[in-house]
Enzyme design. Structure first.
Site, PDB file in Angstrom:
ATOM      1  CB  THR A 174     -32.874  15.882 -49.573  1.00 28.47           C
ATOM      2  OG1 THR A 174     -32.283  15.004 -48.613  1.00 28.47           O
ATOM      3  CG2 THR A 174     -33.143  15.120 -50.862  1.00 28.47           C
ATOM      4  CG  ASN A 224     -23.382  12.131 -44.377  1.00 27.99           C
ATOM      5  OD1 ASN A 224     -22.722  12.547 -45.321  1.00 27.99           O
ATOM      6  ND2 ASN A 224     -24.138  11.051 -44.455  1.00 27.99           N
ATOM      7  CD  GLN A 235     -24.055  15.589 -40.335  1.00 30.06           C
ATOM      8  OE1 GLN A 235     -23.830  15.863 -39.160  1.00 30.06           O
ATOM      9  NE2 GLN A 235     -25.045  14.772 -40.676  1.00 30.06           N
ATOM     10  CB  ALA A 274     -34.258  22.858 -39.010  1.00 30.00           C
ATOM     11  CB  THR A 293     -48.075  27.823 -48.219  1.00 28.64           C
ATOM     12  OG1 THR A 293     -49.094  28.140 -49.178  1.00 28.64           O
ATOM     13  CG2 THR A 293     -48.329  28.580 -46.926  1.00 28.64           C
ATOM     14  CB  CYS A 302     -28.569  -3.886 -44.374  1.00 26.84           C
ATOM     15  SG  CYS A 302     -27.592  -4.021 -42.898  1.00 26.84           S
TER      16      CYS A 302
END
Ligand code: PLP
Length: 410
Positions: free
Chosen positions: A75, A154, A182, A203, A243, A329
């Site tokens: 994302t 996906n 994917q 990951a 970090t 939904c």
């Protein structure tokens, strides 16, 4: 709620592989130093480990270590790639090309940019979920600065012709971003061969931990720049401050290495089980259709509509199996997925679509069990459907779990 005993939702997330888990443990405890601490061995130790991870990942993607930027997942990588490039190249143009079947994290950034003066072309797809390369070519104008098209979908697993798209982008001098989330572990990814300028991955879809991913950013031919979204320290070449998630990065590198080592085996096993699964369904259940191309598809995905059956009711009756709907939904209403809508499949088939995702730990025995459960449950729901006394949505409406947003966020 019954505990599910078969997991077939590998597109949503994957369990962590033991080998990945073990590689991370030292960095959760002994090796806790901040890789930005340059004056002591605590920092050197983790700096070195992150460097090694970066090198290993880069060589895996046929990239340079300098081109890998660690993020919190796909994302974020999609956000940096699209918004970051759009803002950087605003002077060059304001036109972006993408597709209606992209992940929400791409479509939402595009919608945001549209509100901020950018023009976005959403390429249509055919019934198989494939784009027309001529339409891509035609859509490119003098003001086009970015093409963002996913590697593999996906929901329906459909693979775009990435190498051809990369070729078109190069020829027209347009930056090409691909969300490869994917595709990792399902095929060899080579950023040079495919002409990819920006590439996102995460990951937790490849047996690694959640909350870590990367963005590949091409440094030569052309040298691609992006505006940072998160500013602060000078980590990650000033592209992503904060970090570093050291254990996550170590796990991500291990997950990618494993996917590469196991690639051929996993692809073969996945395809064999997936084909066996589809055959089992076709033999036992009538009136089903596969959504999306079977030919251009990652080997671990199926998206099937069971005609006349509400997928929501089906999944609720099969809660011993972890699956996802092919629709979403929203509150009381079910919204068909934007991906299935883009394919223009019949309205009814959108509500009866189920997504199946196979993975590293899927067994033949599990597949047989799921075929058996699907066969009996579909038959049961279809017989209920034909009986006027029973409402087929009664159970669905009553279940609180299904009243929240279940849209495809994965
Ligand atoms: C899961 C997924 C994402 C989001 O990844 P996160 O790391 O969970 O943010 C983006 N794109 C695709 C295609 C995905 O499957």
């Amino acid at each position: 709620m019954k505990e599910a005993r078969v997991y077939l939702d590998y597109h949503a997330t994957t369990p962590i592989d033991d080998r990945v888990y073990n590689s991370m443990l030292p960095f959760l405890k002994e090796h806790f130093g901040n890789p930005s601490s340059t004056f002591h061995s605590y920092g050197w130790k983790t700096q070195e480990a992150v460097d090694d991870a970066r090198k290993s990942i880069a060589s895996n993607l046929n990239a340079k270590p300098r081109e890998i930027v660690f993020t919190s997942g796909s994302t974020e990588s999609n956000n940096i790639a699209i918004r970051g490039a759009a803002e950087k190249y605003r002077d060059k143009g304001n036109h972006i090309i993408t597709c209606g079947t992209e992940h929400k994290s791409v479509l939402s950034v595009c919608a945001y940019l549209e509100k901020n003066g950018f023009d976005v072309t959403y390429l249509p797809v055919d019934r198989d979920g494939l784009i027309d390369l001529n339409k891509l070519n035609d859509a490119i104008t003098d003001s086009t600065i970015l093409i963002s098209l996913m590697f593999a979908n996906n929901e329906i697993g459909v693979i775009h012709p990435i190498e051809e798209i990369g070729g078109i982008a190069k020829e027209k001098n347009v930056i090409f971003h691909t969300d490869a989330t994917q595709a990792v572990g399902k095929m060899k990814l080579d950023v040079q061969k495919c002409g990819i300028d920006l590439m996102s991955m995460t990951a937790h879809k490849i047996y690694g931990p959640k909350g870590v991913g990367l963005l590949y950013i091409r440094s030569a031919n052309p040298s691609v720049q992006v505006e940072p979204l998160i500013v602060g320290g000078s980590q990650e070449y000033n592209i992503r401050a904060g970090t570093l998630n050291v254990p996550g990065i170590i796990g991500l590198a291990k997950a990618i290495t494993l996917c590469d080592d196991l690639l051929q085996d996993e692809v073969e096993t996945s395809r064999r089980l997936r084909d066996m699964f589809l055959e089992g369904i076709r033999e036992n259940i009538e009136n089903i259709s596969v959504n999306g191309s079977l030919e251009y598809r990652i080997p671990n995905n199926l998206n099937i509509s069971f005609r006349g059956v509400e997928a929501q009711a089906l999944l609720m009756m099969m809660d011993d199996i972890a699956l996802s709907l092919g629709s979403a939904c929203l509150g009381d209403t079910i919204e068909p997925s934007h991906v299935l809508r883009a394919l223009h499949i019949p309205e009814g088939d959108m509500y009866s679509a189920v997504r199946f995702g196979l993975g590293r730990y899927t067994s033949e025995e599990e597949i047989k069990y799921v075929v058996h459960r699907l066969t009996e449950t579909v038959a049961m729901l279809r017989s209920q459907h034909s009986s006027p006394k029973q409402s087929r949505t009664k159970t669905a409406k009553k279940d609180k779990r299904y009243e929240k947003d279940r849209s495809f966020n994965e």
